[in-house]
Design an enzyme around this catalytic site. Structure first.
Site, short mmCIF file in Angstrom:
data_model
loop_
_atom_site.label_atom_id
_atom_site.label_comp_id
_atom_site.label_asym_id
_atom_site.label_seq_id
_atom_site.Cartn_x
_atom_site.Cartn_y
_atom_site.Cartn_z
N ARG A 275 0.81 -1.24 0.00
CA ARG A 275 0.00 0.00 0.00
C ARG A 275 0.84 1.28 0.00
NH1 ARG A 275 -3.37 -3.06 3.48
NH2 ARG A 275 -5.04 -3.95 2.23
N LYS B 13 3.71 11.30 -11.51
CA LYS B 13 2.83 10.43 -12.31
C LYS B 13 3.55 9.10 -12.51
CE LYS B 13 0.07 13.56 -15.14
NZ LYS B 13 -0.21 13.99 -16.53
N GLU C 63 10.78 16.71 -25.55
CA GLU C 63 10.16 17.19 -24.30
C GLU C 63 10.82 18.49 -23.82
OE1 GLU C 63 7.44 15.79 -22.95
OE2 GLU C 63 7.50 13.61 -23.22
N LYS D 219 8.46 22.47 -14.72
CA LYS D 219 7.53 21.39 -14.34
C LYS D 219 7.20 21.46 -12.85
CE LYS D 219 6.18 16.67 -14.84
NZ LYS D 219 6.29 15.42 -15.57
N GLU E 197 -3.56 17.31 -11.81
CA GLU E 197 -4.06 17.64 -13.14
C GLU E 197 -5.55 17.94 -13.16
OE1 GLU E 197 -2.03 15.62 -16.42
OE2 GLU E 197 -3.89 15.74 -17.55
N ARG F 61 -2.02 21.51 -15.34
CA ARG F 61 -1.02 20.46 -15.59
C ARG F 61 -1.25 19.79 -16.95
NH1 ARG F 61 1.69 15.90 -11.58
NH2 ARG F 61 2.97 14.98 -13.23
N ASN G 229 0.87 18.15 -21.48
CA ASN G 229 0.58 17.12 -22.49
C ASN G 229 0.53 17.69 -23.89
OD1 ASN G 229 0.43 14.99 -20.66
ND2 ASN G 229 -1.64 15.58 -20.10
N HIS H 38 0.87 15.42 -26.84
CA HIS H 38 0.75 14.03 -26.38
C HIS H 38 -0.53 13.34 -26.83
CE1 HIS H 38 4.20 15.17 -24.05
NE2 HIS H 38 4.26 14.00 -23.42
N HIS I 75 0.44 9.92 -28.13
CA HIS I 75 0.03 8.67 -27.48
C HIS I 75 -0.75 7.79 -28.45
CE1 HIS I 75 0.32 10.26 -23.05
NE2 HIS I 75 1.49 9.97 -23.57
N HIS J 107 8.55 7.13 -27.47
CA HIS J 107 7.64 8.15 -26.94
C HIS J 107 7.97 9.56 -27.43
CE1 HIS J 107 4.96 10.12 -24.07
NE2 HIS J 107 5.98 10.88 -23.69
P1 NAD Z 1 12.97 4.44 -21.89
O1 NAD Z 1 12.85 4.39 -20.44
O2 NAD Z 1 12.47 3.30 -22.69
O3 NAD Z 1 14.50 4.70 -22.26
C1 NAD Z 1 14.85 4.76 -23.61
C2 NAD Z 1 15.94 3.73 -23.95
O4 NAD Z 1 17.18 4.27 -23.54
C3 NAD Z 1 15.81 2.38 -23.26
O5 NAD Z 1 16.16 1.39 -24.18
C4 NAD Z 1 16.83 2.45 -22.12
O6 NAD Z 1 17.35 1.19 -21.81
C5 NAD Z 1 17.88 3.34 -22.70
N1 NAD Z 1 18.63 4.15 -21.77
C6 NAD Z 1 18.12 4.93 -20.78
N2 NAD Z 1 19.12 5.58 -20.18
C7 NAD Z 1 20.28 5.23 -20.79
C8 NAD Z 1 21.62 5.60 -20.65
N3 NAD Z 1 22.00 6.51 -19.77
N4 NAD Z 1 22.54 5.03 -21.45
C9 NAD Z 1 22.16 4.12 -22.40
N5 NAD Z 1 20.90 3.74 -22.60
C10 NAD Z 1 19.96 4.29 -21.81
O7 NAD Z 1 12.23 5.72 -22.50
P2 NAD Z 1 12.21 7.27 -22.09
O8 NAD Z 1 12.18 8.01 -23.36
O9 NAD Z 1 13.23 7.58 -21.08
O10 NAD Z 1 10.80 7.40 -21.36
C11 NAD Z 1 9.60 7.21 -22.06
C12 NAD Z 1 8.52 6.84 -21.08
O11 NAD Z 1 8.33 7.92 -20.17
C13 NAD Z 1 7.19 6.59 -21.75
O12 NAD Z 1 6.63 5.42 -21.24
C14 NAD Z 1 6.35 7.79 -21.34
O13 NAD Z 1 4.99 7.50 -21.27
C15 NAD Z 1 6.93 8.11 -19.99
N6 NAD Z 1 6.72 9.50 -19.55
C16 NAD Z 1 6.23 9.69 -18.30
C17 NAD Z 1 6.05 10.96 -17.81
C18 NAD Z 1 5.59 11.17 -16.40
O14 NAD Z 1 5.30 12.31 -16.02
N7 NAD Z 1 5.54 10.13 -15.59
C19 NAD Z 1 6.36 12.07 -18.62
C20 NAD Z 1 6.86 11.85 -19.89
C21 NAD Z 1 7.04 10.55 -20.36
N1 GLY Z 2 4.26 14.70 -18.63
C1 GLY Z 2 2.99 15.14 -18.19
C2 GLY Z 2 2.87 15.35 -16.72
O1 GLY Z 2 3.73 15.02 -15.95
O2 GLY Z 2 1.88 15.86 -16.28
#
Ligand code: NAD
Ligand code: GLY
Length: 379
Positions: free
Chosen positions: A128, A150, A192, A233, A243, A247, A251, A254, A258, A273
């Protein structure tokens, strides 16, 4: 090999109820993580990472945690969006339980946004709720996903549909880790970065146009950009954590992005992404122009800059295609910003002048996408 910590920038996220936290930004922070994490209290720190990042950095992080007196363990998932799934979530929870993570312990997410969202969601729900720390290693995660709480996974019907708000207790953005990130992932994260200028800070977009190469090459522009995005942010999240309003501006791009990720089966070989976001940003500006809200020149400037940084800006750029206009609009219908079936978009009156546009007519979106696809077919 452990790196010396260089000058660190700190951005504070002043949430109330004892949930305020710092984002520390600088080179070499992984090797100094142990003391910072130990200062939060707890006996164990369980690292969640993916195979690629784990092979590069989990050993150093673990050593640092153990040097600080914490019992450390590692749970590893496959890299890529596919791990943000029901199966990935179950594997992480089982791994954490296997490491005997208790309520007072900490989960440490080491990786990109996939690991951060997944580990954060596991932490939000395990017993939890246990505390967690973000150690983001992709540009995207350092400028966006590690901040703001998030967390979640994808469902077969759509992106990020299962999740929870769960703020980290600390974010350690070691900018030296970006030296090993692929060029493609660097570009994806850059979408981003540019987004923050496009939402509400035209001056930052000007700065990006002049300085983006320094972010990629690891100059001081990198830390400056990460700190600027995190500041922006943090301010939005502090005013509207869950949100209920502004907030949603984060997006920008997005809703389209998405949908494209869903239509490409979350397959990183086709679209990651940030690439979906880049196409979505260009589409959001062109759609705003079509609706008479934004000068065509501004939309052109946005697409030109993203393209200069090596990002896709048109639907045609999606390898293997993304279906027709109807398929894209259908995929959007699962967006979390859908209310009573009406689509909400983030549109713009210009660079740095984005706003929330509820109740956008589905037929209008469909006509726009048909024209975009037709223009792509001619080009
Ligand atoms: P990811 O986590 O898949 O990383 C991209 C690739 O890079 C992966 O293959 C990973 O293994 C590799 N990698 C990461 N760091 C590395 C490093 N230092 N050296 C070598 N390789 C490395 O993708 P991402 O682009 O980091 O994140 C995308 C995700 O984030 C999506 O799922 C998206 O929905 C989410 N997201 C969430 C929020 C939020 O507010 N929570 C905001 C934006 C995006
Ligand atoms: N990336 C969108 C949010 O964090 O609200």
């Amino acid at each position: 090999m452990s790196l010396p910590v260089t000058e660190t920038l700190t951005v504070h996220v002043p949430l109330d109820g004892g949930r305020a936290y710092d984002i520390r930004i600088g080179r070499g922070l992984i090797d100094a993580a142990g003391d910072a994490v130990a200062a939060l209290g707890g006996r164990r720190a369980a690292i969640v990472t993916d195979e690629t990042v784990g092979a590069l950095y989990a050993g150093r992080l673990r050593e640092s945690l153990e040097r600080a007196g914490l019992q450390a363990g590692v749970v590893t998932v496959a890299p890529g969006e596919g791990s943000k799934s029901y199966a990935g979530y179950a594997a992480v929870c089982d791994g954490l339980l296997g490491l005997k993570v208790e309520r007072g312990d900490l989960v440490v997410a080491l990786g990109g946004g996939v690991v951060g969202d997944l580990a954060g969601f596991a932490a939000a729900t395990l017993r939890r709720g246990v505390r967690f720390v973000q150690v983001p290693t992709s540009l995207l995660a350092q400028v966006d996903s590690s901040v703001g709480g998030k967390t979640g996974i994808n469902a077969p019907l759509g992106k990020n549909l299962i999740g929870a708000f769960h703020q980290p207790r600390l974010v350690l953005a070691d900018t030296a880790t970006l030296d090993t990130l692929s060029e493609r992932e660097m570009r994806a994260g850059y979408a981003e970065v540019a987004k923050y200028g496009l939402i509400a800070d035209a001056g930052f977009f000007d700065w990006c146009e002049a300085n983006w190469r320094g972010i990629f090459s690891g100059g001081p522009e990198r830390e400056a950009a990460v700190a600027s995005c995190c500041r922006a942010k943090a301010a939005v999240v502090t005013r509207d954590e869950r949100e209920d309003g502004e907030r949603a501006l984060l997006n920008l791009g997005h809703t389209f992005g998405h949908a494209l990720e869903r239509l490409t089966g979350y397959d990183p070989a086709r679209l990651v992404h940030g690439e979906g976001v880049a196409i979505g940003l260009a589409l959001a500006f062109r759609f705003s122009t079509r609706l008479g809200l934004c000068a065509g020149q501004e939309a052109g400037r946005v697409a030109n800059h993203l393209a200069l940084a090596g990002l896709p800006t048109r639907l045609q750029a999606v390898p293997g295609g993304c279906g027709g206009a109807e398929a894209i609009v259908d995929a959007m219908a699962q967006d979390k910003k859908v209310r009573d079936g009406a689509l909400t978009f983030i549109l713009a009156r210009g660079i740095g002048q984005s706003f929330i546009a509820p109740g956008v007519d589905r037929a209008e979106v469909m006509a726009f996408l048909r024209d975009e696809l037709a223009a792509d077919a001619i080009a």
